[in-house]
Design a protein around this motif. Sequence first.
Motif, PDB file in Angstrom:
ATOM      1  N   ASP A   1      19.375 -16.879 -10.626  1.00 51.50           N
ATOM      2  CA  ASP A   1      18.024 -16.719 -10.449  1.00 51.50           C
ATOM      3  C   ASP A   1      17.798 -16.093  -9.318  1.00 51.50           C
ATOM      4  O   ASP A   1      16.588 -14.972  -8.200  1.00 51.50           O
ATOM      5  CB  ASP A   1      17.000 -15.988 -11.655  1.00 51.50           C
ATOM      6  N   HIS A   2      17.834 -17.275  -8.278  1.00 52.07           N
ATOM      7  CA  HIS A   2      17.514 -17.800  -6.763  1.00 52.07           C
ATOM      8  C   HIS A   2      17.795 -16.747  -6.373  1.00 52.07           C
ATOM      9  O   HIS A   2      19.543 -16.988  -6.026  1.00 52.07           O
ATOM     10  CB  HIS A   2      17.097 -19.174  -6.388  1.00 52.07           C
TER      11      HIS A   2
ATOM     12  N   VAL B   1      13.376 -26.622 -14.853  1.00 51.30           N
ATOM     13  CA  VAL B   1      13.750 -24.957 -14.672  1.00 51.30           C
ATOM     14  C   VAL B   1      13.517 -24.091 -14.672  1.00 51.30           C
ATOM     15  O   VAL B   1      13.695 -23.177 -15.637  1.00 51.30           O
ATOM     16  CB  VAL B   1      15.272 -25.149 -15.358  1.00 51.30           C
TER      17      VAL B   1
ATOM     18  N   CYS C   1      11.737 -22.520 -12.737  1.00 57.59           N
ATOM     19  CA  CYS C   1      11.572 -21.283 -11.253  1.00 57.59           C
ATOM     20  C   CYS C   1      13.622 -22.061 -11.192  1.00 57.59           C
ATOM     21  O   CYS C   1      13.905 -22.974 -11.635  1.00 57.59           O
ATOM     22  CB  CYS C   1      11.272 -22.024 -10.652  1.00 57.59           C
ATOM     23  N   SER C   2      13.834 -20.742 -10.774  1.00 58.24           N
ATOM     24  CA  SER C   2      14.840 -20.989 -10.134  1.00 58.24           C
ATOM     25  C   SER C   2      15.125 -21.715  -9.416  1.00 58.24           C
ATOM     26  O   SER C   2      14.467 -22.372  -8.231  1.00 58.24           O
ATOM     27  CB  SER C   2      15.833 -19.137 -10.305  1.00 58.24           C
TER      28      SER C   2
ATOM     29  N   PRO D   1      19.506 -19.990 -14.924  1.00 51.67           N
ATOM     30  CA  PRO D   1      17.970 -19.822 -14.121  1.00 51.67           C
ATOM     31  C   PRO D   1      18.233 -20.442 -13.207  1.00 51.67           C
ATOM     32  O   PRO D   1      17.614 -19.384 -12.063  1.00 51.67           O
ATOM     33  CB  PRO D   1      16.951 -19.898 -15.230  1.00 51.67           C
ATOM     34  N   ALA D   2      19.311 -21.450 -12.441  1.00 49.71           N
ATOM     35  CA  ALA D   2      19.255 -21.279 -11.196  1.00 49.71           C
ATOM     36  C   ALA D   2      20.040 -20.269 -10.706  1.00 49.71           C
ATOM     37  O   ALA D   2      19.296 -19.968  -9.300  1.00 49.71           O
ATOM     38  CB  ALA D   2      20.130 -22.540 -10.820  1.00 49.71           C
TER      39      ALA D   2
END
Length: 497
Positions: free
Chosen positions: A74-75, A244, A246-247, A71-72
């Motif tokens: 996706d930032h 995690v 959020c990204s 997911p990181a």
Amino acid sequence: MSLKEMFLVLFLLLSLGIIGNIAEGRGSISMSKEEDLELERQLKIINKPAVKTIKTRYGQVFSCVDINKQPAFDHPLLKNHKIQMSLGSLPKGIKDKKASSLDVSLKIGFKNGGCPLGTVPIRRIKKEDLIRAKSSPNFGKGYPSNALSPSNGQGHFNFALQSTLKGDGGVYGSRAVLNVWEPKIIAKQNSAALVILLDASPSEQRHAIQAGWMVNNDFYNDFHPHLYTGWTNDNFGKTGCHDVLCSGFVQISKHIPVGASITPSSVYNGTQHYITVTVYKDPASKDWWLLYGEERVGYWPKAIFNSTFADYADFLQWGGVVYNDGVLPWPEMGSGHMPEVGQEYRKSSYIGGMQFIDEDGNGHSIKLETPREMIRTSPSCYQIGVTEKVPGEAYAILFGGPGYLIEHSNEGVEVAHIIRKSVDLTHLDNGQPLGQFFTEVQITVALQPKEPLIRESELNEFIGDALGGEIAWPSFLMSPEYLIDIVFMFLTYSVRS
């Protein structure tokens, strides 16, 4: 279930308003078909395809996902980020040392190697988690650094922290040893012990990284401590989150994920179980790394931060934080006991081995004479102090408290009522003569469950032990001022005879 336990459950249900909601048909959140489909869409984005799944003993599910598809990334600022698989070098002069032979450094993470090579463990988010997020404005967010003190029922946070003062140079990391507890909380509450790095930006633009342990049933779905991280660019206004969710945070370790359970907890006046947490800016990549002991867990890329925090921090903080979404009484912090001057460190939450890391990667101990500020947003609930009684440490901070009902009631709340006054010198209470100067009192609400009883028995040591039962209480302490100061503290009450 004992009568005492039933009473406590009833009290908690009433505190949460659950009984009223069920009676009026408001026990669940209703959603339209469109809202339900939107949640499903969000889950597909958050939960990446899993090569393998791992279920913990507490029911958490972690997906082993491709390290390059976590997911990181996706930032928007990490679309072309080159993943850093290793930290350039460990900070110099920091070691994991325990206070004594009775203390145990906790090993956490998955056995048997964890996730397969090339994958990392990411906690799987459920639909129920997203539903809770809709109903709680603070779900999955960290602790803002400018929260109001909740005196008079205002505010949702309480702090007991030691903070360094801003110096001429920047700070490039922090390391500390935290003993782990399992503070009592209820729904819409959480309690944590943290290492915090901050910049000096205005409040609404404040950058921060937080790491430590947290008990948060709403987020982790149990009442056990977990390895917690958080980050923000605006004091948790619109950016940042837990772990995690959020990204942003890049997971590197394949067997220690952020959000991992930490067990067992410390024992009051007994064995202390602790973790060692380091947040450190790699001089080579300039990314902020998280270390558990000497294990590289992951990092926050420099690219997600702006202002000077992309290069260094201005302040360091260590201590305890609690959150309360309007639910009373307030939760415990740490061991649930207030620290006392000169107290042995095994009775309260402690943080020792505190160090700051300079630009060259050297660790420096925070000494007793180091300029610092003690932050206590509600001293009657939670306290913080220092002790020099931790073996192997110059000093450590002690913090915590029981939490209780802060709001005052105009009409009064019955906390106890008198069963009988002693006139018979031969009357026995738990095998002891009650005497003519004692009164038998039944505890209705134990707002200070850790308050020692005037006279202990085999079954009852604290007021909380006697909830729903009867205790002997000296007659001269039945006056209102004594009941407030010694028994229930800061609650407008009534005593019914």
